[in-house]
Design an enzyme around this catalytic site. Structure first.
Site, PDB file in Angstrom:
ATOM      1  N   ASP A   1       0.853  -1.186   0.000  1.00 48.45           N
ATOM      2  CA  ASP A   1       0.000   0.000   0.000  1.00 48.45           C
ATOM      3  C   ASP A   1       0.895   1.244   0.000  1.00 48.45           C
ATOM      4  O   ASP A   1       1.624   1.473  -0.956  1.00 48.45           O
ATOM      5  CB  ASP A   1      -0.943  -0.039   1.199  1.00 48.45           C
ATOM      6  CG  ASP A   1      -2.065   0.989   1.096  1.00 48.45           C
ATOM      7  OD1 ASP A   1      -2.182   1.643   0.046  1.00 48.45           O
ATOM      8  OD2 ASP A   1      -2.818   1.148   2.076  1.00 48.45           O
TER       9      ASP A   1
ATOM     10  N   ASP B   1       2.875   6.525   5.227  1.00 45.86           N
ATOM     11  CA  ASP B   1       1.608   7.233   5.403  1.00 45.86           C
ATOM     12  C   ASP B   1       1.542   7.878   6.780  1.00 45.86           C
ATOM     13  O   ASP B   1       1.948   7.280   7.781  1.00 45.86           O
ATOM     14  CB  ASP B   1       0.432   6.274   5.240  1.00 45.86           C
ATOM     15  CG  ASP B   1       0.230   5.839   3.794  1.00 45.86           C
ATOM     16  OD1 ASP B   1       0.990   6.303   2.918  1.00 45.86           O
ATOM     17  OD2 ASP B   1      -0.698   5.049   3.534  1.00 45.86           O
TER      18      ASP B   1
ATOM     19  N   ARG C   1       1.677  10.749  -4.909  1.00 44.54           N
ATOM     20  CA  ARG C   1       1.658  10.975  -3.460  1.00 44.54           C
ATOM     21  C   ARG C   1       3.049  11.334  -2.921  1.00 44.54           C
ATOM     22  O   ARG C   1       3.649  10.592  -2.179  1.00 44.54           O
ATOM     23  CB  ARG C   1       1.103   9.767  -2.712  1.00 44.54           C
ATOM     24  CG  ARG C   1      -0.298   9.382  -3.126  1.00 44.54           C
ATOM     25  CD  ARG C   1      -0.840   8.249  -2.275  1.00 44.54           C
ATOM     26  NE  ARG C   1      -2.193   7.882  -2.688  1.00 44.54           N
ATOM     27  CZ  ARG C   1      -2.943   6.958  -2.112  1.00 44.54           C
ATOM     28  NH1 ARG C   1      -2.458   6.286  -1.080  1.00 44.54           N
ATOM     29  NH2 ARG C   1      -4.157   6.695  -2.549  1.00 44.54           N
TER      30      ARG C   1
END
Length: 348
Positions: A183, A187, A239
């Site tokens: 993933d 994060d 991102r």
């Protein structure tokens, strides 16, 4: 007698904390719970190496005095242990007291290991690696505040490689190498705050650095103050970061190369300052709004765009200098200095 290399100026920046940590150097050679034996350090792990790792000073938002902490010191107040397997790693990073945890060699884990408050997780030399799983800073009941992660290669995580979550604050992630996760590589979400991400190499992956849980998690508003500086986003798709609600987010002196989808995206009224970066072969270097997310505010200044598209900008953003001082490198130097300095084995 083997030669011990002198400690550099950087390694002496927090000499008091280093003295505390080095006074209790342990090498773990037994299973968790069986007791750790005191032993000499491995041949490749000199006292100078340990002090240089254990005694850094966080900059950016991780260095700000707030929420009861005067910057980020990790496990400097506690003993130092060396771990060589997943069970040992999970044991020490989950203890309710400060530890400096030295990762030696490659450690295979399954799933996410929870790192709780007052820990430094530091790779030894240039071969420290965590593969198969990742590190989660904090749970809903055990905060992951005051954590340092440095000099570790993260590969093939089954979920996120590193997740800063559940209101974790004062976190410094520095000189790591991230690739080939499932993933997100790194994060930061769920009301976490005061984080610095510096001198890391991100490559061979798509979803790189998410900042903000989702479009409906408005509790992130007023939190997620993060600095990203001197990172190499090397062929990763997107991102770098993708931001929701946070302000200010400071993105400076990073090297963006061959990012297929975009560089930075500010969404859901986030406030992002993008300055002094070098974008090379990036069709969409900066977005305001992305996919189904509403627009965010973004200010760009002093960036270089080489064979890249035009940036989108919107509104105004709180100045990071109201929180901390910093020195901006000339963006023209970034393609040389950043690849030469990022990743593991570069700390001295």
């Amino acid at each position: 007698m083997s030669e011990v290399r002198p400690i550099t100026r950087r390694g002496l920046l927090m000499g008091t904390a280093a003295t505390t940590a080095s006074a209790a150097l342990l090498t773990v050679g037994v299973a968790p719970g069986a007791g750790a034996s005191i032993a000499s350090a491995p041949a490749a792990d000199t006292t100078a190496d340990r002090l240089a790792l254990a005694a850094p000073r966080a900059d950016g938002f991780a260095g700000v005095s707030a929420l009861g902490l005067t910057g980020t010191t990790g496990g400097a107040a506690g003993p130092t242990v060396t771990v060589t397997n997943g069970a040992q790693l999970a044991d020490y990073v989950g203890r309710n007291s400060p530890y400096t945890v030295l990762v030696s060699g490659r450690i295979d884990i399954d799933g996410m290991i929870t790192v709780v408050a007052d820990k430094s997780v530091l790779g030894v030399g240039s071969t420290a690696e965590i593969t198969g799983g990742g590190l989660q800073l904090g749970s809903t009941t055990r905060p992951g505040n005051n954590v340092i992660i440095r000099n570790i290669r993260f590969t093939h995580a089954s979920d996120d490689s590193v997740s800063v979550t559940n209101r974790a604050h004062h976190v410094w992630i520095d000189h790591c190498d991230f690739s080939q996760g499932y993933d997100g590589l790194l994060d930061i979400k769920r009301e976490s705050d005061y984080v610095t991400v510096s001198w890391n190499h991100f490559h061979d992956h798509s979803k790189t650095c998410l900042l903000g849980h989702n479009d409906n998690y408005t509790a992130d508003r007023g939190k997620l103050r993060v600095t990203y500086h001197h990172n190499f986003f090397d062929g990763t798709d997107q991102r770098h970061p993708r931001v929701r609600f946070a302000e200010p987010v400071h993105v400076y002196n990073n090297y963006y190369r061959d990012n297929r989808l975009y560089g930075v995206a500010s969404t859901e009224d986030a406030g992002v300052l993008v300055e002094g970066n070098y974008f090379e072969n990036v069709g969409h270097p900066i977005y305001s709004g992305y996919d189904n997310s509403g627009p965010g505010r973004v200010v760009e200044r002093n960036n270089l765009y080489v064979n890249s598209g035009a940036p989108q900008t919107l509104g105004t953003v709180i100045e990071p200098r109201t929180f901390y001082a910093y020195t901006l490198d000339a963006p023209s130097t970034v393609p040389t200095t950043v690849p030469a300095g990022v990743g593991v084995g570069r700390i001295a």
